[in-house]
Structures are given as structure tokens and as C-alpha cells.
Design an enzyme around this catalytic site. Structure first.
Site, PDB file in Angstrom:
ATOM      1  CB  CYS A 274      -0.922   0.003   1.221  1.00 50.81           C
ATOM      2  SG  CYS A 274      -2.180  -1.273   1.122  1.00 50.81           S
TER       3      CYS A 274
HETATM    4  N1  LIG Z   1      -2.701  -6.036   1.598  1.00 55.52           N
HETATM    5  C1  LIG Z   1      -3.135  -4.971   2.228  1.00 55.52           C
HETATM    6  O1  LIG Z   1      -2.754  -4.717   3.368  1.00 55.52           O
HETATM    7  C2  LIG Z   1      -4.132  -4.032   1.588  1.00 55.52           C
HETATM    8  C3  LIG Z   1      -4.817  -3.131   2.401  1.00 55.52           C
HETATM    9  C4  LIG Z   1      -5.764  -2.282   1.837  1.00 55.52           C
HETATM   10  C5  LIG Z   1      -5.978  -2.308   0.454  1.00 55.52           C
HETATM   11  N2  LIG Z   1      -5.283  -3.169  -0.331  1.00 55.52           N
HETATM   12  C6  LIG Z   1      -5.581  -3.177  -1.764  1.00 55.52           C
HETATM   13  O2  LIG Z   1      -6.415  -4.288  -2.039  1.00 55.52           O
HETATM   14  C7  LIG Z   1      -6.119  -4.822  -3.348  1.00 55.52           C
HETATM   15  C8  LIG Z   1      -5.790  -6.297  -3.237  1.00 55.52           C
HETATM   16  O3  LIG Z   1      -4.600  -6.450  -2.478  1.00 55.52           O
HETATM   17  P1  LIG Z   1      -4.191  -7.806  -1.765  1.00 55.52           P
HETATM   18  O4  LIG Z   1      -3.105  -7.448  -0.828  1.00 55.52           O
HETATM   19  O5  LIG Z   1      -5.399  -8.512  -1.268  1.00 55.52           O
HETATM   20  O6  LIG Z   1      -3.606  -8.620  -3.016  1.00 55.52           O
HETATM   21  P2  LIG Z   1      -3.184 -10.180  -3.037  1.00 55.52           P
HETATM   22  O7  LIG Z   1      -2.109 -10.287  -4.051  1.00 55.52           O
HETATM   23  O8  LIG Z   1      -2.974 -10.672  -1.661  1.00 55.52           O
HETATM   24  O9  LIG Z   1      -4.487 -10.923  -3.582  1.00 55.52           O
HETATM   25  C9  LIG Z   1      -5.013 -10.717  -4.842  1.00 55.52           C
HETATM   26  C10 LIG Z   1      -5.659 -12.007  -5.318  1.00 55.52           C
HETATM   27  O10 LIG Z   1      -6.317 -11.711  -6.566  1.00 55.52           O
HETATM   28  C11 LIG Z   1      -6.123 -12.803  -7.442  1.00 55.52           C
HETATM   29  N3  LIG Z   1      -6.358 -12.305  -8.790  1.00 55.52           N
HETATM   30  C12 LIG Z   1      -5.515 -11.614  -9.603  1.00 55.52           C
HETATM   31  N4  LIG Z   1      -6.142 -11.321 -10.756  1.00 55.52           N
HETATM   32  C13 LIG Z   1      -7.383 -11.835 -10.686  1.00 55.52           C
HETATM   33  C14 LIG Z   1      -8.495 -11.855 -11.575  1.00 55.52           C
HETATM   34  N5  LIG Z   1      -8.454 -11.259 -12.779  1.00 55.52           N
HETATM   35  N6  LIG Z   1      -9.618 -12.504 -11.180  1.00 55.52           N
HETATM   36  C15 LIG Z   1      -9.669 -13.103  -9.971  1.00 55.52           C
HETATM   37  N7  LIG Z   1      -8.654 -13.112  -9.079  1.00 55.52           N
HETATM   38  C16 LIG Z   1      -7.522 -12.474  -9.438  1.00 55.52           C
HETATM   39  C17 LIG Z   1      -4.727 -13.287  -7.145  1.00 55.52           C
HETATM   40  O11 LIG Z   1      -4.554 -14.631  -7.572  1.00 55.52           O
HETATM   41  C18 LIG Z   1      -4.668 -13.121  -5.612  1.00 55.52           C
HETATM   42  O12 LIG Z   1      -5.080 -14.308  -4.939  1.00 55.52           O
HETATM   43  C19 LIG Z   1      -4.992  -3.948  -3.888  1.00 55.52           C
HETATM   44  O13 LIG Z   1      -5.550  -2.921  -4.657  1.00 55.52           O
HETATM   45  C20 LIG Z   1      -4.366  -3.362  -2.648  1.00 55.52           C
HETATM   46  O14 LIG Z   1      -3.740  -2.130  -2.910  1.00 55.52           O
HETATM   47  C21 LIG Z   1      -4.381  -4.048   0.212  1.00 55.52           C
END
Ligand SMILES: NC(=O)c1ccc[n+]([C@@H]2O[C@H](COP(=O)([O-])OP(=O)(O)OC[C@H]3O[C@@H](n4cnc5c(N)ncnc54)[C@H](O)[C@@H]3O)[C@@H](O)[C@H]2O)c1
Length: 428
Positions: A274
Site C-alpha cells: 500500500c
Molecule cells: N494487503 C493490504 O494490506 C491491503 C490493504 C488495503 C488495500 N489493499 C488493496 O487491495 C487490493 C488487493 O490487495 P491484496 O493485498 O489482497 O492482493 P493479493 O495479491 O494478496 O491478492 C489478490 C488475489 O487476486 C487474485 N487475482 C488476480 N487477478 C485476478 C483476476 N483477474 N480474477 C480473480 N482473481 C484475481 C490473485 O490470484 C490473488 O489471490 C490492492 O488494490 C491493494 O492495494 C491491500
């Protein structure tokens, strides 16, 4: 009854089925909270490994405990699939896919585009689509809306489109998905009404805002605020170092002011999915409008330079033992980007290790949550943490302040320690 009212009724009765696209750090905790609130949740992910693991009751996310999660799978409240065609079964779909940066630090919204495309293929009347991924203001309206309306369905009448930024803080023992207030902005007033009603059973406090752009910007403001303030205290760490003053003492004393000051701590630099990334989304958007976001750029520069600052401290620590960096054994303590989690993404530890190795140090690491990792073609494995392994190192660098580490032992056993997190016990 209007389409919106029918969906709200389905939320209140939990008859609505929730779909989650992307079952990672954000999507999985949200899925579990929705399942606990009584919804039947269908998780869709492109990773067969993730889906197979989840369907067998195992969570790959540390904050989602196997017990909680297995109960949701057993009771039929959670099921995962790699089949996008099944998204038509869901009445509400939250999209939680990654939003990384490209090689040139521009937003990479290709995952949002792919997820929107998957949703579009089975979009039907009576569905609500909510984007959760952090992104620049305008993404929901400019990228998702035209794609979804190309089906002939109309937003606010046939389907509903909203943006609701995920605020999950991995490893936070106090605030999780349920008790962190959730901001929601819709394309139309009915889009917000429907989205808040859908989340209401699972989230204690919902905060509606007037547009999707406002909701998108809320998340970027929060993370830019952190990045800028961390940049400020990191600069203060450099200033104090040059003045021979203890920066942590200064910050603790400043934090006794009961108003007008908020405590941020210096450290080895920024990490995670983030704070090092999100401000660039805003900077990019504003460049397109011919505006340079100076605070964002400056904070980014300062925070990126911190690994080098700490490596210089290692050089100085080794000098105090009349040793050169080249050939010295350096034990890096903690490689996850923050305390008590196993996430290595953008971790400053990776920069510190690379810089130490560039200068010829023989680097080993210990991290109770990261047994091994690969970076730039090298494989690393966590070494055991014992008084002997600590004493065998010429210098120990504390990079991540995991709470299960016995820092007293580190202090007693190590020849010299560089403590980027101020966790070593202080002398009385
Ligand atoms: N990790 C954090 O602490 C956090 C906190 C707040 C916001 N975010 C935001 O949330 C979003 C997701 O982050 P995350 O950390 O959960 O990511 P992550 O990489 O942990 O998980 C994403 C998942 O999406 C899947 N994926 C990718 N493309 C896909 C598609 N086309 N269809 C279906 N599944 C798909 C991947 O296989 C993966 O399992 C980002 O925008 C991030 O900036 C993350």
C-alpha cells in the site's frame, strides 16, 4: 419494488449471495466476515492453488485463522472457484484484485480490467459490483462503468456500481474488517444505498460519500498521509543523527502533547502493498492534469533512501570493531515489511540485504514468519536464532520488529547491533 429495494431486502434477509473476486490479503478476510454475517459467499480467484487450498479449509492468509475459515467452508457459507462463469450466481460482487505499479511506476490497472471483464460476461439485472482495490480517482467511472454498461444494462437501474476502499491492516490485533469503518461511494445515490445495505450485516460502521471519486481519493489520502509523515520522521532521524540527538526520545517527548501531534516512527523504509505504491497512483493521475504532487514525490524519495542510511550505520558499527563490510557476517533480523506478518512485498529488508551484499557482506537472516524466499536469483533460508548464531555474526541489523523475538538476548549475545526499529532494551 425497485431493483434496488429488492437487493436491499435480499441483504437484510441474507438471501443475497456475495461474490469476491481475488482471495488475497483483502478478499479473504472480507469473505470470511461476510460469511460470518450469514451470507453465502462465492470466492473467485484465477489461482488454482489458492482455490484448492481454500476449498480444503486452509487459509493462506495469516490473519484468517484456519478454525474460523474451516467452519465457514463446512457450513457451506464459503466456497471458492476458478470458474468466472459462476459470478452470475452472485447478487453482490466485491473486486479485491492487485493494483501494482508498472516498471516505470505508473498504475497497472490490468487486474481491474481483467476482473471487470470477468464480471461483465455474466452481468445481469439485480447485481451490485463494488471495487475494493486501491486505485486512482476516476477508475470506477472511467474504466468499469463503460465496460459494464456495454452489456446494455443501465447503472443505478439494472445494476449498481460502487467503490469502497479496503482498509485492512494485516497483523493488527485490534482493528479487523468488521470494526474498521468502511467508506462507500456510488455512481448514483441508489448505488451507495445498495452497497451500504449489502455491507451493513458484516461491517459495524459504514461511511457513505457522494461519489466514487471521493471514495477512491479517501484511500489515497490515508496512505499519502502515512507516507508523508513517515518521510518526515525519517528525515528527522537523519537530522538527529547529524546532531547527535536520539530521535526516538524526541518523538516520545513530542507525543506527550495531547493535541496537534500524531506519533509516527522512523524505520528502515517503507514496505507492503500500500504505502510505497498507492501515492504513485495519485501522482500519476495528477501528472495527467499537469499538476506535480510535491509532497508525494519528496516523501517517496526520503523513504526510499532509508535502507542506504541504515547500511551506512552497519558500516560504522563494523568500523567500531575495526572490521570492513567486505567479508563480514551480517545477520538481518526480520525480512517481512512489518511486525508479526509474513508479507515480503516491497520490504525494505530486501533493499538492505542487496546493499549489504553489494558491499561484500556475507548476509544471513532470521524471520520466524518467512522460512525462505528468493530475490534476484538468490535463495535465502531463515537461520535459527540462538545466542550462538547471534554471537557468530559480526553485526546484527534489526529490520522488522516482530514481537516474539527476545531482544534482550540479542543485545546480550550480539557483538554490535544496528536497531532500525528502536526495540533493543535501553540501558537504565
Ligand atoms: N494487503 C493490504 O494490506 C491491503 C490493504 C488495503 C488495500 N489493499 C488493496 O487491495 C487490493 C488487493 O490487495 P491484496 O493485498 O489482497 O492482493 P493479493 O495479491 O494478496 O491478492 C489478490 C488475489 O487476486 C487474485 N487475482 C488476480 N487477478 C485476478 C483476476 N483477474 N480474477 C480473480 N482473481 C484475481 C490473485 O490470484 C490473488 O489471490 C490492492 O488494490 C491493494 O492495494 C491491500
Amino acid at each position: 419494488m425497485t431493483v434496488a429495494d429488492d437487493l436491499i431486502r435480499k441483504a437484510e434477509s441474507r438471501e443475497a449471495r456475495f461474490g469476491i473476486v481475488g482471495l488475497g490479503y483483502v478478499g479473504l478476510p472480507l469473505a470470511v466476515e461476510l460469511a460470518k454475517a450469514g451470507y453465502r459467499v462465492l470466492g473467485y480467484d484465477i489461482s488454482q492453488r489458492v482455490v484448492d487450498g481454500l476449498n480444503s479449509g486452509h487459509s493462506h492468509i495469516k490473519d484468517v485463522h484456519d478454525d474460523d475459515f474451516a467452519a465457514a467452508v463446512r457450513s457451506g457459507h464459503f466456497e471458492a472457484t476458478t470458474d468466472p462463469g459462476r459470478l452470475g450466481e452472485a447478487d453482490a460482487i466485491s473486486i479485491c484484485v492487485p493494483t501494482p505499479l508498472s516498471k516505470f511506476k505508473d498504475p497497472d490497472v490490468s487486474y481491474i480490467v481483467a476482473a471487470t471483464d470477468a464480471v461483465k460476461k455474466s452481468l445481469r439485472k439485480g447485481q451490485a459490483i463494488i471495487l475494493e482495490s486501491t486505485t486512482y480517482p476516476g477508475t470506477t467511472r472511467e474504466i468499469m462503468l463503460p465496460a459494464l454498461e456495454s452489456t446494455g444494462l443501465s447503472v443505478g437501474n439494472d445494476f449498481f456500481l460502487a467503490f469502497s476502499p479496503e482498509r485492512v491492516d494485516p497483523g493488527n490485533p485490534t482493528y479487523g474488517t468488521r470494526n474498521t469503518p468502511k467508506v462507500v461511494g456510488g455512481i448514483t445515490p441508489d448505488c451507495v444505498r445498495v452497497a451500504t445495505a449489502l455491507y451493513a450485516p458484516a461491517i459495524d460502521t459504514l461511511v457513505p460519500v457522494s461519489t466514487t471519486e471521493a471514495a477512491e481519493l479517501v484511500k489515497l489520502l490515508e496512505n499519502t498521509f502515512r507516507s508523508v509523515n513517515i518521510g518526515l520522521v525519517n528525515e528527522m532521524a537523519i537530522v538527529c543523527d547529524k546532531l547527535g540527538v536520539d530521535v526516538w526520545e524526541v518523538i516520545e517527548a513530542a507525543a506527550t502533547k495531547p493535541f496537534g501531534f500524531m506519533k509516527f516512527l522512523p524505520g528502515p523504509g517503507l514496505g507492503g502493498h500500500c504505502i510505497p505504491i498507492d501515492p504513485h497512483y495519485l501522482a500519476w493521475k495528477m501528472r495527467g492534469l499537469n499538476y506535480k504532487t510535491r509532497f508525494i514525490d519528496l516523501a517517496g524519495e526520503l523513504n526510499t533512501e532509508m535502507p542506504l542510511f541504515w547500511v551506512r550505520k552497519v558500516t560504522a558499527a563494523l568500523n567500531s570493531l575495526s572490521k570492513a563490510m567486505r567479508g563480514s557476517r551480517v545477520l538481518v533480523l526480520g525480512v517481512a515489511y512489518k511486525r508479526d506478518i509474513n508479507d515480503l512485498r516491497e520490504s525494505p529488508a530486501l533493499d538492505i540485504i542487496r546493499l549489504l551484499e553489494d558491499e561484500g557482506a556475507l548476509v544471513e537472516y532470521h524471520d520466524p514468519y518467512v522460512p525462505q524466499f528468493s530475490e534476484n536469483g538468490h535463495s535465502y533460508a531463515s537461520v535459527p536464532l540462538t545466542p550462538e548464531s547471534v554471537a557468530a555474526a559480526d553485526c546484527v541489523v534489526v529490520v522488522t520488529d516482530h514481537s516474539c523475538i527476545d531482544y534482550g538476548m540479542i543485545k546480550r549475545a550480539a557483538r554490535v547491533v544496528v536497531d532500525t526499529r528502536h526495540v533493543l532494551p535501553r540501558d537504565a
